[in-house]
Write a protein that holds these residues in place. Structure first.
Motif, PDB file in Angstrom:
ATOM      1  N   LYS A   1     -17.961  37.332  19.026  1.00  0.00           N
ATOM      2  CA  LYS A   1     -16.998  36.797  20.328  1.00  0.00           C
ATOM      3  C   LYS A   1     -17.476  35.663  21.104  1.00  0.00           C
ATOM      4  O   LYS A   1     -17.815  35.611  22.364  1.00  0.00           O
ATOM      5  CB  LYS A   1     -17.137  37.876  21.248  1.00  0.00           C
ATOM      6  N   LYS A   2     -17.921  34.646  20.168  1.00  0.00           N
ATOM      7  CA  LYS A   2     -18.190  33.306  20.695  1.00  0.00           C
ATOM      8  C   LYS A   2     -17.157  32.301  20.860  1.00  0.00           C
ATOM      9  O   LYS A   2     -16.232  32.500  20.034  1.00  0.00           O
ATOM     10  CB  LYS A   2     -19.260  32.731  20.033  1.00  0.00           C
ATOM     11  N   GLN A   3     -17.070  31.708  21.863  1.00  0.00           N
ATOM     12  CA  GLN A   3     -15.954  30.816  22.079  1.00  0.00           C
ATOM     13  C   GLN A   3     -15.939  29.504  21.103  1.00  0.00           C
ATOM     14  O   GLN A   3     -17.309  29.020  21.059  1.00  0.00           O
ATOM     15  CB  GLN A   3     -15.810  30.066  23.461  1.00  0.00           C
TER      16      GLN A   3
ATOM     17  N   THR B   1      -6.519  25.164  27.255  1.00  0.00           N
ATOM     18  CA  THR B   1      -7.493  26.246  27.133  1.00  0.00           C
ATOM     19  C   THR B   1      -8.916  25.581  26.827  1.00  0.00           C
ATOM     20  O   THR B   1      -9.902  25.996  27.216  1.00  0.00           O
ATOM     21  CB  THR B   1      -7.036  27.210  26.000  1.00  0.00           C
TER      22      THR B   1
ATOM     23  N   HIS C   1     -19.326  26.156  24.282  1.00  0.00           N
ATOM     24  CA  HIS C   1     -18.765  26.551  23.171  1.00  0.00           C
ATOM     25  C   HIS C   1     -19.408  26.158  21.881  1.00  0.00           C
ATOM     26  O   HIS C   1     -20.157  25.232  22.037  1.00  0.00           O
ATOM     27  CB  HIS C   1     -17.181  26.245  23.367  1.00  0.00           C
TER      28      HIS C   1
ATOM     29  N   PHE D   1     -13.189  25.361  28.190  1.00  0.00           N
ATOM     30  CA  PHE D   1     -14.270  25.801  27.563  1.00  0.00           C
ATOM     31  C   PHE D   1     -15.430  25.184  28.092  1.00  0.00           C
ATOM     32  O   PHE D   1     -15.762  24.054  28.357  1.00  0.00           O
ATOM     33  CB  PHE D   1     -14.304  25.732  26.208  1.00  0.00           C
TER      34      PHE D   1
END
Length: 337
Positions: A132-134, A104, A111, A108
């Motif tokens: 809602k930031k990675q 995962t 990020h 990214f």
């Protein structure tokens, strides 16, 4: 899955303790052994080590010993198999979970990497989750990772953030921002130096404990240096000098689900989607949303408080707007912020 294994382990341990208790009391009252001899005979019988008897056994004691051996072999074998299965399954599960987590992270881009999941790191993560930031957390304490890695889909990289290999696992070359939240200034300084070499375009925000470290971190490549202790002291002093103003600012929310936000930043491409530079008057943000523009950030990073209506909104600039939650919601709907 592991709750089932734990129940089996509890059952195996209960049977094992019960068997030992039966053996001790059996030898004590059937063979008339002393308590020490009864414990000794029980242990060597259950473990089948082959030591000799402490004294000759009666017929009843021999029959009891045979039954105890047969039962203990089954129970000990069951306990060993359950514990071994649990250890092997947990190891395989952790390996699979870490591989899935790394897959995962490898996908990214742009990020945020948070180094250290202490008090400051956790506060930073809460804010990132609100927006809602990675993000990926780099943490050396494995116990801390096991405590939080199943919460809200938080992704961890276990390792020392001082090492380039660990930062690369966190996707340092693809990240947009790095937050150094370790308690030691020397560690933060080393991370800043390493990260700047690995990604020259990275925005680096570092924590500092003492003022002498602030300049060093900036020279090492940090874009911003935050001193939590100084901020806390300034805030408490401000509550003495201008308490109403500070309380008002504290009540302004800059994160949430849209029903509590009061302050928002708007990029150039949102207010000028066709790429044409407009003035604040031409955008007419106040009449369209009800929000007020309280600040303007130029492409070079200079801030203007309460900009004039004829201020031209340039490429790569940003507007800082203030409004009630419903007005911020209108802003989101009108400009897609």
């Amino acid at each position: 899955m592991f709750s089932l294994f734990k129940n089996k382990i509890y059952l195996a341990l209960t049977l094992l303790v019960f068997t030992i208790g039966v053996g001790i009391f059996g030898y004590r009252f059937i063979a008339n052994f002393s308590w020490v001899d009864a414990i000794y005979m029980t242990v060597i019988t259950i473990t089948t080590v082959g030591f000799g008897e402490v004294m000759p056994l009666t017929a009843e004691a021999k029959i009891f010993t045979v039954i105890l051996i047969l039962c203990s072999v089954v129970i000990v074998g069951f306990a060993i198999s359950v514990i071994s299965e649990y250890i092997i399954s947990k190891s395989s599960y952790n390996d699979l979970k870490h591989k899935k987590m790394q897959d995962t992270i490898d996908n990214f881009k742009d990020h945020v990497i948070v180094c250290g999941y202490g008090r400051n790191g956790q506060q930073a993560v809460q804010k990132l989750m609100a927006y809602k930031k990675q993000f990926v957390i780099v943490e050396l304490d494995e116990d801390l990772i096991e405590r939080y890695d199943d919460n809200d889909g938080i992704l961890f990289v276990h390792g020392n953030a001082n090492e380039d290999e660990t930062l690369e696992l966190a996707g340092i070359t693809r990240a947009s921002t790095l937050i150094c939240a370790l308690p030691d200034d020397a560690d933060n300084l080393f991370i800043v130096l390493s990260a700047r070499q690995l990604n020259s375009d990275l925005k680096i925000i570092s924590r500092a404990t003492v003022e002498t470290s602030q300049k060093k971190l900036m020279l090492a490549g940090a874009n911003n240096v935050v001193m939590p202790d100084r901020i806390g002291g300034d805030h408490m002093a401000s509550l003495v000098v201008v308490p109403d103003l500070v309380n008002f600012l504290d009540n302004l929310s800059v994160s949430g689900e849209g029903d509590s936000i009061n302050v928002q930043e708007v990029a150039f491409d949102k207010v000028c989607p066709d790429g044409k530079e407009l003035t604040i008057r031409e955008v007419d943000l106040r009449n369209r949303t009800g929000c007020s523009i309280i600040g303007y950030k130029t492409p070079s990073g200079k801030y203007t408080v309460n900009p004039a209506a004829n201020q031209k909104i340039e490429h790569d600039s940003k507007l800082i707007v203030l409004g009630r939650p419903e007005q911020i919601k209108n802003l989101h709907e009108a400009f897609g912020v």
